[in-house]
Design an enzyme around this catalytic site. Structure first.
Site, short mmCIF file in Angstrom:
data_model
loop_
_atom_site.label_atom_id
_atom_site.label_comp_id
_atom_site.label_asym_id
_atom_site.label_seq_id
_atom_site.Cartn_x
_atom_site.Cartn_y
_atom_site.Cartn_z
N ILE A 108 0.74 -1.31 0.10
CA ILE A 108 -0.14 0.07 -0.11
C ILE A 108 0.77 1.36 0.00
O ILE A 108 0.75 2.12 -0.61
CB ILE A 108 -1.08 0.09 1.20
CG1 ILE A 108 -1.84 -1.29 1.08
CG2 ILE A 108 -1.93 1.21 1.13
CD1 ILE A 108 -2.90 -1.14 2.29
N THR B 274 -6.38 -0.50 9.90
CA THR B 274 -7.38 -1.67 9.12
C THR B 274 -8.58 -1.78 9.81
O THR B 274 -8.94 -1.64 11.01
CB THR B 274 -6.53 -2.91 9.38
OG1 THR B 274 -7.32 -4.04 8.89
CG2 THR B 274 -6.25 -3.14 10.77
N ASP B 275 -9.70 -2.43 9.08
CA ASP B 275 -10.94 -2.77 9.76
C ASP B 275 -10.92 -3.82 10.51
O ASP B 275 -11.79 -4.16 11.43
CB ASP B 275 -11.97 -3.02 8.54
CG ASP B 275 -11.59 -4.13 7.76
OD1 ASP B 275 -10.52 -4.69 7.84
OD2 ASP B 275 -12.72 -4.53 6.61
N GLU B 276 -9.70 -4.53 10.54
CA GLU B 276 -9.60 -5.85 11.49
C GLU B 276 -9.77 -5.46 12.90
O GLU B 276 -10.22 -6.25 13.73
CB GLU B 276 -8.37 -6.54 11.17
CG GLU B 276 -8.61 -7.12 9.50
CD GLU B 276 -7.51 -8.23 9.55
OE1 GLU B 276 -7.19 -9.08 10.36
OE2 GLU B 276 -7.11 -8.17 8.23
N TYR C 32 -2.11 -9.64 15.11
CA TYR C 32 -2.33 -8.39 14.37
C TYR C 32 -3.11 -7.25 14.53
O TYR C 32 -2.74 -6.19 14.62
CB TYR C 32 -2.18 -8.90 12.87
CG TYR C 32 -2.43 -7.97 11.98
CD1 TYR C 32 -1.59 -6.78 11.75
CD2 TYR C 32 -3.92 -7.72 11.06
CE1 TYR C 32 -2.02 -5.64 10.71
CE2 TYR C 32 -3.96 -7.03 10.24
CZ TYR C 32 -3.05 -5.72 10.03
OH TYR C 32 -3.40 -4.72 9.29
N LYS D 139 -2.64 -3.48 15.89
CA LYS D 139 -3.17 -2.19 15.24
C LYS D 139 -4.02 -1.26 16.02
O LYS D 139 -3.98 -0.20 15.88
CB LYS D 139 -3.73 -2.54 13.77
CG LYS D 139 -2.75 -3.18 12.99
CD LYS D 139 -1.90 -2.15 12.34
CE LYS D 139 -2.14 -0.90 11.54
NZ LYS D 139 -1.13 -0.04 11.06
N PRO E 243 -5.15 -23.01 -1.94
CA PRO E 243 -5.90 -23.34 -0.75
C PRO E 243 -6.84 -22.45 -0.23
O PRO E 243 -6.61 -21.20 -0.22
CB PRO E 243 -4.49 -23.26 0.26
CG PRO E 243 -3.51 -22.46 -0.29
CD PRO E 243 -3.78 -22.60 -1.89
N ARG F 154 -7.60 -21.22 9.78
CA ARG F 154 -6.72 -20.73 10.84
C ARG F 154 -7.26 -20.21 11.93
O ARG F 154 -8.62 -19.99 12.21
CB ARG F 154 -6.19 -19.59 10.18
CG ARG F 154 -6.81 -18.16 10.21
CD ARG F 154 -6.03 -17.12 9.56
NE ARG F 154 -6.77 -15.92 9.48
CZ ARG F 154 -6.47 -14.94 8.64
NH1 ARG F 154 -5.76 -14.98 7.57
NH2 ARG F 154 -7.24 -13.96 8.46
#
Length: 347
Positions: free
Chosen positions: A12, A130-132, A155, A159, A210, A286
């Site tokens: 990005i 991030t939207d996470e 992660y 953030k 995968p 995951r």
């Protein structure tokens, strides 16, 4: 505008650097050149007199102070981060050190510079997130800027912590900040460990493709060049202390996205026998895999007049063609640590 971009040799960040130079800005690209960075990402602007590269780590506070003194930026766009969820599961310490401590160092270096410069009203510290950080949605609903934080991976937790630091430095010290939280990016120069490039490269290499779990996890897909456009708009026109959600308005399940990619590949570079769809392989999910992300981008649309210009179908075709035309770029990255391996299983 003179902009200090951290992580400007990443996916990005390099899109921001290329677009900023194209629009006449001066750019200082500060990057540690860790595994996911690539100087080829900014080769198109490397010889421009308005482009400057500084090899530095945001964990090195003394170096950051030096960079601020030397270049005196009008704005900071802070993108440098560890960003791969699977790697954060296997090795969270790098994410804590870079995303939290590194952001703290950037804030303190920026604050010291801003004070020494007389606290100019035009200065901006733009933190890209991030939207996470919002966690996982059910079948309905959208993330807004007031959605409660609920991070679920090392992660996203790192953030979220960085976001809170940025807000605190604004409220406590008055540092002029803006924050953006984006949905899943894709496009040219995407490091080959994320879903879209993995699908393309594995398909071309004849390897299994995968899909975690049932492939029903939903993401909102944002073309990286649209994202760069939004980021430059926010750093120039965003309201101080405000956060803006940037979404692609392109929700797809992972399986839908993969099938679209492979159908494009079937059309533009068909296999001698069968379809790339035959290479899909469902694998164990995951740990802590968020079910759905979806952004409500109405604030940035209503306040700043921005909305995505690229549909997911158009963007995916452009991305596929870029990878087909730039095999030398991604082939050179396949030997980097962890690329091509199943990560995120240590939980």
């Amino acid at each position: 505008m003179k902009i200090l971009v951290t992580g400007g040799s990443g996916f990005i960040g390099s899109a921001v650097v290329r677009l900023a130079i194209a629009r006449g800005h001066e750019v200082i690209n500060l990057d540690a050149l860790t595994y996911a960075a690539c100087q080829e990402n900014v080769a198109a602007v490397a010889d421009n007199p308005r482009y400057h590269f500084v090899h530095a780590d945001i964990r090195d506070r003394a170096k950051l102070d030096e960079v601020f003194r030397e270049y005196a930026p009008d704005a900071v766009m802070h993108l440098a981060a560890e960003s791969h969820v699977d790697r954060s599961i296997d090795g969270p310490s790098d994410f804590i050190e870079t995303n939290i401590t590194g952001t703290f160092n950037m804030l303190e270096a920026a604050r010291g510079y801003w004070i020494d410069a007389g606290k100019p009203e035009s200065f901006r510290f733009h933190h890209i997130s991030t939207d996470e950080v919002y966690g996982s949605l059910g079948e309905e609903g959208l993330f807004t800027e007031t959605t409660a934080y609920d991070p679920r991976s090392p992660y996203s937790a790192s953030k979220a912590s960085a976001d809170h630091l940025v807000r605190a430095w604004h409220e406590t010290y008055g540092l002029p900040v803006v924050i953006t939280n984006c949905s899943n990016n894709y496009g040219p120069y995407h490091f080959p460990e994320k879903l879209v490039p993995v699908v393309i490269i594995n398909a071309l290499s004849g390897k299994p493709i995968p899909i975690y779990g049932k492939g029903d996890n939903v993401r909102d897909w944002l073309f990286v060049e649209d994202h760069a456009d939004a980021l430059l708009l926010v750093v120039q026109e965003g309201k101080i202390g405000r956060s803006y959600n940037i979404g692609g308005e392109n929700e797809r399940t992972n399986l839908e996205l993969v099938r679209t990619l492979l159908t494009i590949l079937d059309a533009v570079r068909p296999k001698s026998d069968g379809s790339y769809l035959d290479q899909i392989e469902f694998v164990a999910d995951r740990p802590g895999h968020d079910q759905r992300y979806a952004i409500d981008p109405s604030r940035i649309r209503d306040e700043l007049g921005w909305r995505p210009s690229v549909t997911v179908e158009e963007g995916l075709e452009r991305t596929v063609r870029w990878y087909l035309d730039n095999e030398d770029w991604w082939q050179a990255l396949l030997d980097r640590k962890g690329v091509g391996e199943r990560l995120g299983t240590k939980a």
